[in-house]
Design a protein around this motif. Structure first.
Motif, PDB file in Angstrom:
ATOM      1  N   LYS A  99       6.921   2.218  -2.041  1.00 31.11           N
ATOM      2  CA  LYS A  99       6.505   2.597  -0.688  1.00 31.11           C
ATOM      3  C   LYS A  99       5.044   2.238  -0.426  1.00 31.11           C
ATOM      4  CE  LYS A  99      10.046   5.978   0.332  1.00 31.11           C
ATOM      5  NZ  LYS A  99      10.393   7.326   0.849  1.00 31.11           N
ATOM      6  N   LEU A 100       4.219   2.252  -1.463  1.00 29.28           N
ATOM      7  CA  LEU A 100       2.837   1.777  -1.302  1.00 29.28           C
ATOM      8  C   LEU A 100       2.822   0.306  -0.905  1.00 29.28           C
ATOM      9  CD1 LEU A 100       1.003   3.449  -4.319  1.00 29.28           C
ATOM     10  CD2 LEU A 100       0.470   3.786  -1.885  1.00 29.28           C
ATOM     11  N   CYS A 101       3.743  -0.471  -1.479  1.00 28.03           N
ATOM     12  CA  CYS A 101       3.811  -1.889  -1.123  1.00 28.03           C
ATOM     13  C   CYS A 101       4.311  -2.079   0.308  1.00 28.03           C
ATOM     14  CB  CYS A 101       4.703  -2.638  -2.108  1.00 28.03           C
ATOM     15  SG  CYS A 101       3.966  -2.861  -3.742  1.00 28.03           S
ATOM     16  N   GLY A 369       4.620 -11.036  -8.588  1.00 27.20           N
ATOM     17  CA  GLY A 369       5.081 -11.815  -7.444  1.00 27.20           C
ATOM     18  C   GLY A 369       4.496 -11.415  -6.112  1.00 27.20           C
ATOM     19  N   ASN A 370       3.925 -10.223  -6.000  1.00 30.55           N
ATOM     20  CA  ASN A 370       3.315  -9.851  -4.719  1.00 30.55           C
ATOM     21  C   ASN A 370       1.880  -9.384  -4.930  1.00 30.55           C
ATOM     22  OD1 ASN A 370       4.168  -7.542  -5.989  1.00 30.55           O
ATOM     23  ND2 ASN A 370       4.991  -6.554  -4.174  1.00 30.55           N
ATOM     24  N   GLY A 371       1.100 -10.251  -5.538  1.00 27.30           N
ATOM     25  CA  GLY A 371      -0.274  -9.913  -5.876  1.00 27.30           C
ATOM     26  C   GLY A 371      -1.153  -9.589  -4.693  1.00 27.30           C
ATOM     27  N   ILE A 372      -0.862 -10.163  -3.526  1.00 27.89           N
ATOM     28  CA  ILE A 372      -1.691  -9.888  -2.348  1.00 27.89           C
ATOM     29  C   ILE A 372      -1.538  -8.430  -1.931  1.00 27.89           C
ATOM     30  CG2 ILE A 372      -2.100 -10.457   0.083  1.00 27.89           C
ATOM     31  CD1 ILE A 372      -1.274 -13.332  -0.587  1.00 27.89           C
ATOM     32  N   LEU A 373      -0.309  -7.941  -1.925  1.00 26.96           N
ATOM     33  CA  LEU A 373      -0.109  -6.532  -1.569  1.00 26.96           C
ATOM     34  C   LEU A 373      -0.687  -5.615  -2.632  1.00 26.96           C
ATOM     35  CD1 LEU A 373       3.494  -6.506  -0.054  1.00 26.96           C
ATOM     36  CD2 LEU A 373       1.289  -6.741   1.117  1.00 26.96           C
ATOM     37  N   PHE A 374      -0.568  -5.988  -3.892  1.00 26.87           N
ATOM     38  CA  PHE A 374      -1.207  -5.211  -4.951  1.00 26.87           C
ATOM     39  C   PHE A 374      -2.723  -5.161  -4.742  1.00 26.87           C
ATOM     40  CE2 PHE A 374       2.352  -6.283  -8.188  1.00 26.87           C
ATOM     41  CZ  PHE A 374       3.116  -5.230  -7.722  1.00 26.87           C
ATOM     42  N   SER A 375      -3.279  -6.257  -4.222  1.00 30.75           N
ATOM     43  CA  SER A 375      -4.725  -6.303  -3.977  1.00 30.75           C
ATOM     44  C   SER A 375      -5.127  -5.383  -2.834  1.00 30.75           C
ATOM     45  CB  SER A 375      -5.151  -7.742  -3.692  1.00 30.75           C
ATOM     46  OG  SER A 375      -4.891  -8.583  -4.800  1.00 30.75           O
ATOM     47  N   VAL A 376      -4.267  -5.265  -1.827  1.00 30.90           N
ATOM     48  CA  VAL A 376      -4.517  -4.307  -0.747  1.00 30.90           C
ATOM     49  C   VAL A 376      -4.563  -2.892  -1.320  1.00 30.90           C
ATOM     50  CG1 VAL A 376      -3.591  -3.294   1.381  1.00 30.90           C
ATOM     51  CG2 VAL A 376      -3.498  -5.775   1.032  1.00 30.90           C
ATOM     52  N   ILE A 377      -3.603  -2.584  -2.194  1.00 30.50           N
ATOM     53  CA  ILE A 377      -3.562  -1.267  -2.831  1.00 30.50           C
ATOM     54  C   ILE A 377      -4.793  -1.067  -3.714  1.00 30.50           C
ATOM     55  CG2 ILE A 377      -2.295   0.159  -4.489  1.00 30.50           C
ATOM     56  CD1 ILE A 377       0.278  -1.305  -3.474  1.00 30.50           C
ATOM     57  N   ALA A 378      -5.146  -2.088  -4.495  1.00 26.55           N
ATOM     58  CA  ALA A 378      -6.312  -1.997  -5.379  1.00 26.55           C
ATOM     59  C   ALA A 378      -7.590  -1.749  -4.599  1.00 26.55           C
ATOM     60  CB  ALA A 378      -6.437  -3.264  -6.214  1.00 26.55           C
ATOM     61  N   ALA A 379      -7.727  -2.397  -3.460  1.00 24.46           N
ATOM     62  CA  ALA A 379      -8.932  -2.217  -2.640  1.00 24.46           C
ATOM     63  C   ALA A 379      -9.066  -0.769  -2.187  1.00 24.46           C
ATOM     64  CB  ALA A 379      -8.894  -3.163  -1.440  1.00 24.46           C
TER      65      ALA A 379
END
Length: 401
Positions: A99-101, A369-379
């Protein structure tokens, strides 16, 4: 590390969007981000918006690492299915990570809408089909699990799938209503330009050769002899971040992609949805804003850049054959082809946070495979941590999980 070879489409399409200075002095700054790709850009945006003075260092030119070769499908689905992830880490954290993604897709939309530059972000549906009949039961269980936990999905049986994709002779698929795509290279530059206007300093072709940890700060030694002292260091170097960790957290793979010449029709297939399959490694397809088909996959375990690159032509021909079989009505002609290296983790989730061996240092490792969304979460997580705020989701992505 040699991250890319061939003709990464996004750079050829956009060219050199902006020039950034070379650092030629010793400086002190509150926060330094190592990494000038899309992960570093999203972190810089988040921290700058939160009021932190930020310096970004990139050893290549901005966006010219993995970002220029990113296929930039923004999918909440990670490389581990929700059903599998529940078995690995428990239902609560697995569902929360998915759900975070989902939320990150719409956070990315908000971010792109706030920028002065069109980054070709668009929402898309996603079709996840069974590669073979033996995968159908797994896929149906995955659909039931997602539906149970409130994720917006529909089930397509074989006739429904054929109705929307006449040449896709598969036994079933999950239709997800939450997905998107973007030009990651263009987005990274747009984010950095926004940050510069708010006082951030962005430097490229600046390589850090040593990191020294002190009691209250961190000193970075640059290849040109200059030093940067910072209170907090954020490492967002993508797949090269493993170099700063004593414990191995990723496995490296080689992946291949190509883009067609523009095709003279606005809709290339059903709603220009994102497409991917249940096989591992999997194929994935998307369209671009200038009416091209992008296909990627046929991954191999990474051995060396030389061995990866030798396979580029044969892998590209194989991907081309697949597109022609799936969409025989499209006048498909290859225009650009490239290969790159990417990393995956044991559970498909990123690593975000700190490790004991590096005080005052935060890692944003948006692998998979979805590193951009992981980066949004990381930010979001790292911004909270630097503010001294508790982030309830940080434990999901910790290094000692």
């Amino acid at each position: 590390m040699d991250l890319l070879s061939g003709q990464p489409y996004w750079f050829y399409k956009n060219g050199v969007l902006h020039a950034y200075p070379f650092l030629t002095e010793n400086i002190d700054e509150e926060v330094v981000i190592m990494g000038g790709g899309i992960t570093g850009a999203l972190l810089a945006w988040s921290l700058t918006e939160a009021g932190f003075p930020v310096v970004v260092l990139e050893k290549r030119h901005i966006g010219m690492g993995s970002t220029s070769g990113s296929t930039a499908l923004l999918q909440y689905e990670i490389d581990t299915t929700l059903t599998e992830l529940i078995d690995l880490i428990g239902e609560k954290q697995a569902v929360r990570s998915y759900k975070l993604c989902v939320d990150a897709i719409y956070k990315a939309q908000e971010i792109t809408q706030s920028l002065a530059v069109d980054t070709h972000f668009s929402l898309r549906k996603s079709v996840y089909y069974a590669s073979k009949k033996d995968d159908l039961e797994m896929l149906r269980n995955e659909f039931d699990t997602r539906r149970k936990h409130g994720i917006n999905v529909d089930w397509w049986d074989a006739p429904t799938l054929r109705e929307h994709f006449p040449h896709l002779k598969k036994s079933g698929a999950i239709l997800s209503h939450d997905g998107a795509q973007v030009d990651a290279y263009r987005l990274a530059h747009a984010l950095f330009q926004h940050c510069i206007k708010k006082g951030a300093k962005i430097y490229d072709t600046v390589e850090v050769i040593d990191i020294q940890h002190h009691q209250r700060n961190v000193t970075l030694i640059l290849e040109n002899g200059f030093k940067i002292r910072t209170k907090k260091l954020v490492i967002a170097c993508g797949y090269e971040s493993q170099n700063y960790l004593s414990k191995r957290v990723v496995d490296l793979n080689s992946t291949y992609a190509l883009v067609s010449k523009p095709i003279p029709q606005s809709t290339l297939w059903y709603q220009n949805a994102l497409l991917w399959e249940s096989a591992r490694p999997y194929l994935y397809l998307r369209t671009t804003d200038d009416k091209r088909v992008l296909i990627g996959g046929k991954d191999e375990k990474f051995q060396s850049a030389i061995k990866r690159d030798k396979l580029l032509r044969s892998k590209s021909r194989l991907l081309e054959q697949i597109v022609r079989k799936l969409f025989p009505e499209l006048p498909f002609t290859v225009d650009y082809e490239w290969c790159g290296t990417f990393a995956e983790t044991k559970d498909g989730l990123p690593y975000i946070g700190t490790v004991h061996e590096h005080p005052d240092t935060y890692f944003a490792l948006g692998f998979g495979g979805n590193g951009i969304l992981f980066s949004v979460i990381a930010a979001d997580i790292i911004t909270d941590l630097l503010r001294g705020r508790r982030n309830q989701d940080a434990p999901i992505f910790r290094f000692d999980r």
